[in-house]
Design a protein around this motif. Structure first.
Motif, short mmCIF file in Angstrom:
data_model
loop_
_atom_site.label_atom_id
_atom_site.label_comp_id
_atom_site.label_asym_id
_atom_site.label_seq_id
_atom_site.Cartn_x
_atom_site.Cartn_y
_atom_site.Cartn_z
N ASN A 172 0.85 -1.19 0.00
CA ASN A 172 0.00 0.00 0.00
C ASN A 172 0.89 1.24 0.00
OD1 ASN A 172 -2.35 -1.56 0.11
ND2 ASN A 172 -2.32 -1.61 2.35
N ARG A 173 0.37 2.35 -0.50
CA ARG A 173 1.13 3.60 -0.49
C ARG A 173 1.04 4.22 0.91
NH1 ARG A 173 3.42 6.18 -4.50
NH2 ARG A 173 2.28 4.95 -6.06
N ILE A 174 2.19 4.36 1.56
CA ILE A 174 2.27 4.90 2.92
C ILE A 174 3.10 6.17 2.90
CG2 ILE A 174 2.91 4.45 5.32
CD1 ILE A 174 0.79 2.55 4.33
N GLY A 175 2.46 7.32 3.15
CA GLY A 175 3.22 8.57 3.18
C GLY A 175 3.98 8.82 1.90
N SER A 176 3.33 8.59 0.77
CA SER A 176 3.93 8.78 -0.56
C SER A 176 5.07 7.80 -0.83
CB SER A 176 4.45 10.22 -0.73
OG SER A 176 3.39 11.15 -0.62
N MET A 177 5.11 6.70 -0.09
CA MET A 177 6.10 5.64 -0.31
C MET A 177 5.38 4.37 -0.77
SD MET A 177 9.12 6.89 0.46
CE MET A 177 9.92 5.31 0.30
N ARG A 178 6.02 3.64 -1.68
CA ARG A 178 5.48 2.35 -2.08
C ARG A 178 6.61 1.44 -2.53
NH1 ARG A 178 1.15 1.23 -6.92
NH2 ARG A 178 3.04 1.44 -8.17
N ASN A 263 -1.81 -22.11 1.11
CA ASN A 263 -2.42 -21.46 2.28
C ASN A 263 -1.44 -20.56 3.03
OD1 ASN A 263 -0.84 -23.60 3.20
ND2 ASN A 263 -2.15 -23.97 4.99
N LYS A 264 -0.30 -20.26 2.37
CA LYS A 264 0.70 -19.37 2.99
C LYS A 264 1.09 -18.28 2.00
CE LYS A 264 2.66 -23.10 5.80
NZ LYS A 264 3.90 -23.86 6.14
N HIS A 265 1.82 -17.30 2.49
CA HIS A 265 2.37 -16.27 1.62
C HIS A 265 3.73 -15.83 2.15
CE1 HIS A 265 0.27 -13.81 4.71
NE2 HIS A 265 1.30 -12.99 4.54
N PHE A 266 4.51 -15.28 1.25
CA PHE A 266 5.84 -14.76 1.60
C PHE A 266 5.70 -13.25 1.78
CE2 PHE A 266 10.16 -13.36 -0.11
CZ PHE A 266 10.80 -13.57 1.10
N SER A 267 6.10 -12.77 2.94
CA SER A 267 5.91 -11.36 3.27
C SER A 267 7.27 -10.68 3.45
CB SER A 267 5.09 -11.22 4.55
OG SER A 267 4.84 -9.87 4.84
N VAL A 268 7.42 -9.49 2.86
CA VAL A 268 8.63 -8.68 3.00
C VAL A 268 8.22 -7.32 3.53
CG1 VAL A 268 10.62 -7.67 1.82
CG2 VAL A 268 9.75 -9.91 1.10
N GLU A 269 8.85 -6.89 4.61
CA GLU A 269 8.53 -5.61 5.23
C GLU A 269 9.75 -4.70 5.26
OE1 GLU A 269 6.99 -6.42 9.09
OE2 GLU A 269 5.06 -7.15 8.36
N PHE A 270 9.54 -3.43 4.91
CA PHE A 270 10.58 -2.41 4.96
C PHE A 270 10.23 -1.43 6.08
CE2 PHE A 270 10.45 -3.95 0.60
CZ PHE A 270 11.79 -4.20 0.34
N PHE A 271 11.18 -1.15 6.95
CA PHE A 271 10.94 -0.28 8.11
C PHE A 271 11.80 0.98 7.99
CE2 PHE A 271 9.72 -4.47 9.47
CZ PHE A 271 8.60 -4.26 10.26
N GLU A 272 11.16 2.12 8.24
CA GLU A 272 11.84 3.41 8.15
C GLU A 272 12.54 3.74 9.46
OE1 GLU A 272 10.90 8.06 6.89
OE2 GLU A 272 9.28 6.76 7.63
N ARG A 273 13.75 4.25 9.35
CA ARG A 273 14.47 4.70 10.55
C ARG A 273 13.90 6.06 11.00
NH1 ARG A 273 19.23 4.76 8.62
NH2 ARG A 273 19.91 2.73 9.41
N GLY A 274 13.44 6.11 12.24
CA GLY A 274 12.90 7.36 12.78
C GLY A 274 11.58 7.77 12.17
N GLY A 275 10.82 6.81 11.68
CA GLY A 275 9.53 7.14 11.06
C GLY A 275 8.61 5.94 11.02
N ARG A 277 6.75 5.15 8.08
CA ARG A 277 6.41 4.79 6.70
C ARG A 277 6.92 3.37 6.41
NH1 ARG A 277 8.50 9.84 3.20
NH2 ARG A 277 10.31 9.51 4.57
N ASN A 278 6.30 2.42 7.07
CA ASN A 278 6.70 1.01 6.92
C ASN A 278 5.82 0.35 5.86
OD1 ASN A 278 8.41 1.51 9.13
ND2 ASN A 278 6.78 0.98 10.57
N MET A 279 6.45 -0.41 4.99
CA MET A 279 5.74 -1.02 3.86
C MET A 279 5.83 -2.54 3.92
SD MET A 279 7.31 1.61 1.02
CE MET A 279 8.92 1.51 1.81
#
Length: 309
Positions: A172-178, A263-275, A277-279
């Motif tokens: 999803n687009r989070i804070g103009s990030m995708r 019945n499963k999915h592979f998930s990748v998460e990106f985390f912002e330092r000091g913010g 806007r996690n995707m």
């Protein structure tokens, strides 16, 4: 054509059986003993190495040292933190019996040594970054059928520069990030995922860390059964882990080959330092299967270029 060929093969087979029958009838029955020759192992010469107790020998290898196997506890070995491709070695005592030493380095090469004690060694520093050390000795490539650590890094860097061939799935687009999956490749047991991270905001995006895991689609399960984290073998990141405003960057994750159930999915998460806007990107099992073989793709896209590995 196929029918004629089949008839011909049947005729030849029948003829051979008929001839064999007459031949066997005319010959005495003799037991047949089949001799199977054992495979002959290839002999690998070891590099002669002399060490002493009062001075330290230094060995310099072409890539980082991954493992050291000592034939004797009397061999004192230590890697150098500031230079992980350097090994320091000396003898624990002057009664060291001739032994061996095997050094495995990150480029998939094995360096075998035959070690003996010598009060004053002929050489104290040996540089193995020069591939031509001796006419009758050379290191051994032990990653012939797999991809070594250096190759994984090199291929990941190349994948980061390849043009995207897909735009989904995406977060999803989070804070103009995708973030989106822009390419998936496979080579020699390694899966390469290329991600494109877009920053359409006026603030830089500093990537703190990323997390990858396989998650069950059924949220009713206990958390311990819900997900399994997967550590990438290598991550090609953007310079300084920062994506400038109004720009985008490619990030590549390299994994050992894996597949997942429906019945499963592979998930990748990106985390912002000091913010915040996690995707997060969810990749289905059938989407993982739709990968491109890397080397043929490189041959088609970059037929006029050469790559050094």
């Amino acid at each position: 054509m196929c029918v004629r060929k089949s008839v011909t093969m049947v005729s030849i087979t029948s003829l051979l059986l008929l001839v064999g029958h007459h031949y066997v009838s005319a010959q005495p029955v003799v037991p047949i003993i089949q001799t199977i020759e054992a495979p002959v192992a290839k002999r690998i010469a070891s590099f002669p190495l002399s060490i002493t107790t009062e001075q330290t020998s230094v060995l310099i290898f072409p890539s980082n040292i991954k493992s050291v196997d000592r034939g004797s506890a009397a061999l004192l070995c230590k890697t150098v933190k500031e230079a992980p491709n350097v090994l320091k070695i000396k003898a624990a005592n002057d009664s060291l019996v001739a032994t061996n030493l095997n050094v495995f380095v990150a480029d998939g090469t094995l360096f075998p040594f035959s070690v003996r004690y010598q009060q004053i060694p002929d050489l104290l520093t040996l540089d193995f970054t020069d591939p031509k050390q001796s006419d009758d000795w050379h290191p051994v490539n032990v990653s012939k059928y797999g991809m070594n650590e250096v190759e994984v890094q090199q291929f990941s860097d190349i994948v980061a520069g390849l043009p995207p061939f897909q735009r989904t799935p995406h977060s999803n687009r989070i804070g103009s990030m995708r973030a989106q999956v822009s390419g998936k490749y496979y080579q020699q047991g390694i899966l390469f995922f290329q991600f494109t991270v877009e920053n359409q905001s006026q603030l830089p995006y500093e990537l703190d860390f990323a997390r990858c895991y396989i998650r069950d689609n059924r949220s009713s399960l206990r958390s311990s059964d819900l997900e399994k984290e997967i550590k990438p073998l290598y991550v090609h990141q953007v310079e300084g882990n920062t994506i400038s405003p109004q720009s985008q960057a490619q990030i590549v994750f390299a994994f050992d080959k894996f597949t997942i159930a429906n019945n499963k999915h592979f998930s990748v998460e990106f985390f912002e330092r000091g913010g915040d806007r996690n995707m997060r990107i969810k990749i289905k099992g059938k989407q993982i299967l739709r990968v491109r073989p890397l080397l043929p793709y490189l041959s088609d896209e970059y037929s006029n270029q050469s790559f050094n590995f």
